[in-house]
Scaffold this active site. Structure first.
Site, short mmCIF file in Angstrom:
data_model
loop_
_atom_site.label_atom_id
_atom_site.label_comp_id
_atom_site.label_asym_id
_atom_site.label_seq_id
_atom_site.Cartn_x
_atom_site.Cartn_y
_atom_site.Cartn_z
N CYS A 46 0.88 -1.16 0.07
CA CYS A 46 -0.16 -0.09 0.09
C CYS A 46 0.91 1.26 -0.06
CB CYS A 46 -1.01 0.04 1.27
SG CYS A 46 -1.81 -1.63 1.52
N HIS B 17 -4.25 8.27 5.07
CA HIS B 17 -4.26 7.06 4.18
C HIS B 17 -5.73 6.29 4.70
CE1 HIS B 17 -2.77 3.29 2.75
NE2 HIS B 17 -2.95 2.67 3.92
N HIS C 290 -9.58 1.16 -2.01
CA HIS C 290 -8.06 1.22 -1.65
C HIS C 290 -7.37 0.49 -2.81
CE1 HIS C 290 -4.36 0.99 -0.12
NE2 HIS C 290 -4.53 0.13 1.20
#
Lengths: 390, 266, 86
Positions: A154, A286, A320
């Protein structure tokens, strides 16, 4: 020293061009829909951020060897359109991906499992499985010389921009493009499901009832350039002022509860940008929606900032997007700088007392410096500071 | 312009084919849970760390295939039995090995993973160029595993991929601890560079022009029979041997059409 | 319930390959994760397959999972409450 960011490109669930995609996230649009076109083997609905059918049409007709490549190529084309001919420049590509060719490779493997006696000799199925093969392919389409392929889950996207920044400021390249791309795959959907990290109701960043992430597909690209070649290029949209990178050294999938690694990365970025915490006007968080990430992230921010700046997460809108997320969300942060606008946080309704703060609900504001965070598997932390002026 | 070079403070190498009992050195807590490729990286890193007085502050890992066996096992679980093991999924993410090393050796600085096939070591060294002085000493670990799955793949791929799946495809882990200062021995890299439309040999010849040494011996692997970790092994062999002053170790990847050259100087 | 607890102890040992642990070593009320057995949270997730295949129960999200996997007893309690009997 900051490095000019000349242009950008993006494709995701809220749009196949940057202004449209940004408008979608700025409003906190909920674009999560039941996952279509993929047999995951799960008997429950999985909400994901998927391309619209129009955007899907474009991607399906791409000459790229697979979906991740097609998304990357599209974003790169958009970003490089403003730049024109790269011929006279020393150019580099930093490519960020997690799944690479897996969506195609896993289907090949499924066929092998289900039809063990029929031996498939189709080399093409695996030809672009590896991350570097896609990076090489994309570089070749534009005659880009240097190729660097990063894979840190990520946090990859932000690290890719950070690397591009350092390469430019150290005179390795005149122009360096950072591209991040990830398509949806059975591997990632089943993987996150097995870790109980998918929220059955769709991700609800920073919300008291949050229960996990929602995956998304997408790609984004940013072009960084050396001061020495600026006269041949359009004026910069923003500047990459600082990059920080650290590891929690704590747990393979959960963040350090006190956010100490994240704290370190942010301070490093601030130091490189030569900025004090109070100069940051906005945090592009995030904000994945997992119980652990969101509370640890704000805890880490409180260690850096005496007074917490406005913060938002765009993951209800675009999902995401894993390795793409750092770059895609950095592009949105640049839009926030350009338009003087703080995006809303889709999916948020109720403040969590253990976080003690609510994310932004959107609005106009003077935004001169944005902090973008990305935290990945293995406790991998990235922080990037984007500024309006150098 | 010459690339920066980094002093090699220490090395650690593991070649399972030469050390059949290497697994005995892996701590019990890792054996139960963790993939074999992580064990390989851990052993090489532990060996390299024995040779340094200041612990490294950052980690860069370089792996072309990553934990391929665990990725396959995860998909097997999903497609055959309806359940993919969470541990296998975590292992399938290329950088989780770097995360594990950070936990084991308590290294909290930058943590990067480069995946460039045979160019992975060169790419990792280019990554070093992007870091700052405070991120050093730095631990670089290059690792590839030869698994049963690679051999099964040979029944599915055309013959010219056979080299990738040959039993003799070397598996190894090579760890280097690097300083930001120049010194001796030193290492640097150029590339990965796209040779699209050209040949890897010409690309490597061009790349060598940017390296410091004009008298280096040359290691040129032929693609298809060479393991992705061969360049790192060539570095380890040169350091163990030290008979010639410097070496240029070329590599290229047919799937990315990129080439690189690593220079080691005594 | 006690029988289910004993059954679960053995299944945990087998599934997670805890070769040096006996069922009598496991305190049903002690935390599963951390000291004692030395499991981590990913070990507990490896048990999800058991829950589904052997008892027909699933866990909807990580918040529920955290409570369910607190101890062998909480795990047994969840199974007993939710199991589908054949």
């Amino acid at each position: 020293m900051s490095v000019p960011l000349i242009s950008y490109g993006a494709i995701c669930s809220t749009g196949s061009d940057v202004p449209t995609a940004f408008a979608g996230i700025a409003n906190g649009t909920d674009s999560l829909t039941p996952l279509a076109g993929m047999q995951t083997g799960l008997d429950k609905t999985v909400l994901c951020a998927q391309l619209t059918s129009e955007a899907n049409e474009i991607i399906e007709h791409s000459p790229a060897p697979n979906r991740t490549g097609a998304l990357a190529l599209y974003a790169m084309e958009q970003a490089l359109e403003e730049i024109g001919d790269l011929g006279e420049f020393r150019t580099g590509l930093v490519f960020a991906t997690t799944v690479a060719g897996m969506p195609r490779s896993e289907q090949w493997y499924k066929d092998v499992v289900e039809n063990p006696t029929s031996i498939s000799r189709n080399r093409d199925a695996l030809a672009y499985h590896e991350p570097a093969s896609l990076a090489g392919y994309c570089a070749a389409q534009f005659g880009i010389q240097g190729v660097h392929t990063l894979s840190t889950a990520c946090s990859t996207g932000l690290h890719a921009i950070g690397l591009a920044k350092r390469f430019v400021q150290r005179d390795v390249y005149d122009i360096c493009i950072a591209v991040g791309s990830d398509a949806l795959s059975v591997l990632t959907v089943r993987g996150f499901a097995g870790l109980l990290l998918l929220d059955p109701h769709g991700c609800r960043p920073f919300d008291a009832r949050r229960a996990g992430i929602s995956l998304g597909e997408g790609a984004a690209a940013v072009v960084l350039a050396s001061e020495n070649v600026l006269s041949s290029l359009p004026p910069p949209r923003a500047h990459v002022a600082g990059w920080g990178a650290s590891a929690d050294s704590h747990h393979m999938t959960a963040p350090h509860p006190q956010g100490s690694g994240a704290n370190k990365a942010v301070r490093q970025a601030l130091s490189e940008a030569n900025l004090l915490p109070e100069s940051i006007d906005l945090i592009a968080a995030h904000g994945t929606g997992t119980p652990d990430n969101d509370v640890a992230e704000i805890r880490a921010m409180r260690q850096v900032f005496d007074s917490l700046p406005p913060f938002y997460s765009n993951k209800r809108s675009v999902g995401h997007t894993l390795a793409a997320s750092g770059i895609l969300e950095a592009v949105f942060a640049v839009c926030a700088l350009e338009g003087g606008e703080i995006p809303a946080t889709g999916g948020f309704e109720q403040q969590d007392d253990s976080i003690g703060a609510a994310p932004s609900s959107g609005g106009k504001a003077s935004v001169k410096h944005v902090l973008k965070n990305s935290f990945g598997f293995g406790g991998n932390n990235a922080a990037l500071i984007l500024s309006k002026q150098s | 312009m010459e690339p920066p070079s980094f002093k090699i403070l220490s090395t650690g190498t593991l070649r399972p084919d030469k050390e059949p009992s290497w697994c005995d050195q892996v701590p019990a807590r890792m054996k139960r849970r963790d993939p074999r490729i992580w064990h390989m990286a851990w052993v090489a890193a532990s060996r390299a760390l024995k040779g340094v007085s200041s612990p490294p502050r950052s980690i860069i890992t370089a792996t072309g295939l990553g934990a391929l066996e665990e990725t396959r096992s995860f998909l097997d679980g999903v497609f055959r039995s309806g359940f993919g093991s969470p541990r296998n999924f975590i292992a399938s993410v290329h950088n989780s090995m770097a995360g594990k090393l950070a936990i084991e050796f308590k290294i909290s600085g930058p943590n990067l993973t480069f995946c460039e096939g045979a160019n992975s070591l060169a790419s990792a060294l280019r990554g070093c160029e992007a870091l700052v002085e405070g991120d050093f000493p730095l631990l670089v670990v290059a690792v590839e595993e030869n698994t049963e799955f690679l051999r099964e793949l040979s029944t599915h791929l055309y013959p010219d991929c056979a080299g990738l799946t040959d039993k003799s495809w070397t598996e190894a882990a090579v760890a280097l601890v690097l300083s930001s200062e120049p010194g001796s021995p030193s290492i640097s890299a150029v590339g990965p560079r796209s040779y699209h439309g050209g040949t890897p040999e010409d690309c490597c010849a061009g790349l060598r022009q940017s390296l410091r040494s004009t008298t280096a011996s040359y290691v040129s692997p032929s693609e298809g029979t060479t393991s992705f970790v061969a360049p790192a092994l060539a570095v380890a062999d040169f350091l163990a041997d030290r008979s010639s002053g410097s070496v240029h170790i070329a590599a290229f990847s047919g799937s990315s059409k990129c080439a690189s050259v690593v220079e080691v100087c005594d | 319930m006690e029988q289910l607890i004993e059954e679960l102890k053995q299944k945990i040992i087998d599934k997670l390959k805890l070769s040096d642990v006996n069922p009598e070593d496991i305190d049903p009320d002690a935390p599963l994760v951390g000291e004692g057995l030395g499991l981590d949270s990913i070990d507990t997730l490896e048990l999800l397959v058991l829950l589904e295949k052997d008892y027909g129960v699933t866990i909807p999200d990580v918040n529920v999972g955290r409570d369910v996997f607190s101890s062998v007893r909480t795990l047994a309690g969840y199974i007993q409450k939710n199991r589908k009997n054949d």
